[in-house]
Write a protein that holds these residues in place. Structure first.
Motif, mmCIF file in Angstrom:
data_model
loop_
_atom_site.group_PDB
_atom_site.id
_atom_site.type_symbol
_atom_site.label_atom_id
_atom_site.label_comp_id
_atom_site.label_asym_id
_atom_site.label_seq_id
_atom_site.Cartn_x
_atom_site.Cartn_y
_atom_site.Cartn_z
ATOM 1 N N ARG A 56 0.826 -1.207 0.000
ATOM 2 C CA ARG A 56 0.000 0.000 0.000
ATOM 3 C C ARG A 56 0.860 1.257 0.000
ATOM 4 O O ARG A 56 0.633 2.180 -0.785
ATOM 5 N N ASP A 57 1.882 1.283 0.846
ATOM 6 C CA ASP A 57 2.759 2.452 0.922
ATOM 7 C C ASP A 57 3.510 2.666 -0.396
ATOM 8 O O ASP A 57 3.638 3.800 -0.861
ATOM 9 N N ALA A 58 4.003 1.586 -0.998
ATOM 10 C CA ALA A 58 4.716 1.695 -2.274
ATOM 11 C C ALA A 58 3.782 2.168 -3.378
ATOM 12 O O ALA A 58 4.149 3.017 -4.199
ATOM 13 N N MET A 59 2.561 1.651 -3.395
ATOM 14 C CA MET A 59 1.590 2.057 -4.419
ATOM 15 C C MET A 59 1.192 3.517 -4.235
ATOM 16 O O MET A 59 1.050 4.248 -5.209
ATOM 17 N N ARG A 60 1.022 3.931 -3.004
ATOM 18 C CA ARG A 60 0.683 5.333 -2.735
ATOM 19 C C ARG A 60 1.778 6.246 -3.271
ATOM 20 O O ARG A 60 1.506 7.267 -3.905
ATOM 21 N N GLU A 61 3.035 5.872 -3.062
ATOM 22 C CA GLU A 61 4.158 6.679 -3.545
ATOM 23 C C GLU A 61 4.213 6.690 -5.074
ATOM 24 O O GLU A 61 4.430 7.739 -5.681
ATOM 25 N N LEU A 62 4.017 5.537 -5.706
ATOM 26 C CA LEU A 62 3.987 5.502 -7.174
ATOM 27 C C LEU A 62 2.867 6.375 -7.719
ATOM 28 O O LEU A 62 3.048 7.112 -8.684
ATOM 29 N N HIS A 63 1.714 6.288 -7.107
ATOM 30 C CA HIS A 63 0.562 7.085 -7.540
ATOM 31 C C HIS A 63 0.859 8.579 -7.387
ATOM 32 O O HIS A 63 0.559 9.380 -8.274
ATOM 33 N N ARG A 64 1.464 8.950 -6.290
ATOM 34 C CA ARG A 64 1.767 10.350 -6.019
ATOM 35 C C ARG A 64 2.779 10.914 -7.015
ATOM 36 O O ARG A 64 2.646 12.038 -7.484
#
Length: 86
Positions: A24-32
């Motif tokens: 979740r944290d990695a995906m949030r960063e990629l999305h951002r």
């Protein structure tokens, strides 16, 4: 080197066995940091499939295009369907 003009493509069935919070944290960063996140999930072609595995549940809110590609015509459809943030 992910930037605002980058579209990230992930090919996975989402049946990860790692910590959902880390995903979740990695995906949030990629999305951002990116213009969009495309997730190619081969299981979407399976009748009755629902993305309920913990990995998919953690990643899904940060995916801008969620689809499956199984052949060349699918790649052409993907090129027309990819959504990016502006």
């Amino acid at each position: 080197m992910v930037g605002r003009d980058t579209v990230v493509m992930i090919a996975s069935d989402g049946l990860d066995v790692g910590a959902p919070g880390m995903l979740r944290d990695a995906m949030r960063e990629l999305h951002r940091r990116s213009a969009g996140v495309v997730w190619l999930n081969p299981l979407l072609e399976t009748e009755g499939y629902e993305p309920t595995a913990s990995g998919m549940r953690a990643a899904r809110p940060y995916v801008t295009t969620f689809t499956s590609v199984t052949d060349a015509s699918g790649l052409a459809r993907l090129a027309r369907a990819v959504r990016i943030r502006t």
